[in-house]
Design an enzyme around this catalytic site. Structure first.
Site, short mmCIF file in Angstrom:
data_model
loop_
_atom_site.label_atom_id
_atom_site.label_comp_id
_atom_site.label_asym_id
_atom_site.label_seq_id
_atom_site.Cartn_x
_atom_site.Cartn_y
_atom_site.Cartn_z
N GLY A 129 -8.26 -23.43 21.45
CA GLY A 129 -9.26 -23.48 20.37
C GLY A 129 -9.22 -24.77 19.56
O GLY A 129 -10.12 -25.03 18.76
N LYS B 289 -32.61 -18.61 -14.27
CA LYS B 289 -32.10 -17.67 -13.26
C LYS B 289 -30.74 -17.13 -13.65
O LYS B 289 -29.90 -17.85 -14.17
CB LYS B 289 -31.98 -18.40 -11.92
CG LYS B 289 -31.46 -17.53 -10.78
CD LYS B 289 -31.60 -18.23 -9.44
CE LYS B 289 -30.39 -19.09 -9.13
NZ LYS B 289 -30.49 -19.76 -7.82
C1 R5P Z 1 -28.54 -22.48 -6.51
O1 R5P Z 1 -28.38 -22.83 -7.66
C2 R5P Z 1 -29.34 -23.27 -5.52
O2 R5P Z 1 -30.00 -24.34 -6.11
C3 R5P Z 1 -30.32 -22.37 -4.80
O3 R5P Z 1 -31.27 -21.90 -5.73
C4 R5P Z 1 -29.59 -21.21 -4.16
O4 R5P Z 1 -28.52 -21.68 -3.38
C5 R5P Z 1 -30.54 -20.41 -3.32
O5 R5P Z 1 -29.85 -19.30 -2.84
P1 R5P Z 1 -30.62 -18.01 -2.35
O6 R5P Z 1 -31.65 -18.44 -1.36
O7 R5P Z 1 -29.54 -17.17 -1.73
O8 R5P Z 1 -31.22 -17.35 -3.55
#
Ligand code: R5P
Length: 294
Positions: free
Chosen positions: A35, A193
């Site tokens: 591996g 978010k």
């Molecule tokens: C996080 O802060 C990144 O900028 C993206 O928004 C995130 O990685 C997106 O992840 P997902 O598609 O799982 O919501």
């Protein structure tokens, strides 16, 4: 200069070499029966400048190790300068100790890349949210390029969304929304978010309303698609007309695209930093432009 591509970015290295009429380096890569990885550089690199392109995605540990093996070997064989292009830079999200005792993976990976012999490093839309000054973790010159203008042009040329409101789905995405909006000479807004788990996020709009507007949502990464899906649902509820999505790194966990399309998104595009079914935009010109300057 010779352009080498690791196993995750060989097709991209071919494009870059072709664009610049440079030699594409040849590697022999295989595994021993136990591996372990075997790597052999087939070109004479003594006294030569070399570029190494290797995205670190999906199997990051393996691809990172391959990058380290390649760079160390090139240096050992006498390459005069190694410029590393790591279009998708894994581990960048773990740039802080969120819980006591956690590894600062971003810092560790940077240390390894530098120690292997990389003289200069380029990333593309790297997820540097908290470590904004790369000099905090790297001593070698390093630059973060953006694929947003290329993505914005691609979506614009499709003609699906017209004079769109550009939306960044979270605070960190403001940097990408701003670049895309300025490039398209339009306006942008940013959502807030809250991450509730690996697969669940809660997204809230800030000020602008999408009523009657075409929308372009931009982000660095689409992984589970949760972030984009939640943002698209809100925009659709606000009365958005048509919605397009552009991301630099389409990591795309299983089901991510279906989820996004079910939320009313008409087109989703990404780049070839991570090869995928939506990787319509090549970052080869972006890399080629930098190589010309080295
Ligand atoms: C996080 O802060 C990144 O900028 C993206 O928004 C995130 O990685 C997106 O992840 P997902 O598609 O799982 O919501």
């Amino acid at each position: 200069m010779i352009v080498f591509g690791g196993s995750s970015s060989d097709a991209l290295a071919v494009k870059v070499a072709e664009e610049l009429h440079l030699k594409k380096g040849e590697l022999e890569l295989r595994r021993f029966p136990d591996g372990e990885k075997y790597l052999r550089v087939m070109d004479d690199v003594k006294g030569q400048k070399v570029a190494v392109i290797q995205s670190i995605h999906h199997t990051p540990d393996e691809l990172l190790f391959e990058y380290l093996l390649l760079v160390d070997t090139l240096k050992d064989l006498g390459a005069s300068k190694v410029t590393g292009f790591i279009p998708y830079f894994a581990y960048a999200r773990q740039d802080e100790r969120f819980k006591p005792g956690e590894a600062l993976s971003f810092k560790t990976v940077c240390k390894l890349i530098e120690t292997a012999g990389t003289d200069e490093m380029y990333t593309i839309d790297s997820h540097r949210h908290r470590v904004l000054k790369s000099s905090e973790v790297l001593k070698i010159p390093n630059y973060n390029l953006s694929a947003m203008p290329l993505l914005a042009d691609y979506v614009n040329n499709l003609g699906i969304v017209k004079e769109p409101l550009v939306v960044g789905p979270d605070a960190e995405a403001e940097q990408w929304a701003k670049i895309a909006a300025e490039h398209l000479k339009t306006d942008y807004d940013v959502f807030e978010k809250k991450r509730l788990g690996d697969y669940r996020v809660e997204v809230r709009p800030r000020k602008a309303s999408a009523k009657g507007r075409d929308i372009l949502i931009v982000d660095d990464i689409i992984s589970t698609g949760g972030t984009i899906t939640e943002a698209a649902k809100i925009l659709a509820d606000q009365g958005a007309k048509r919605i397009a999505v552009a991301c630099t790194h389409p990591i795309l966990a299983t089901g991510a695209l279906d989820k996004i399309r079910e939320a009313g998104v008409e087109v989703v595009v990404g780049t070839d930093t991570v090869p995928s079914e939506i990787s319509k935009v090549s970052v080869a010109p972006l890399i080629a432009q930098q190589i010309k300057g080295t």
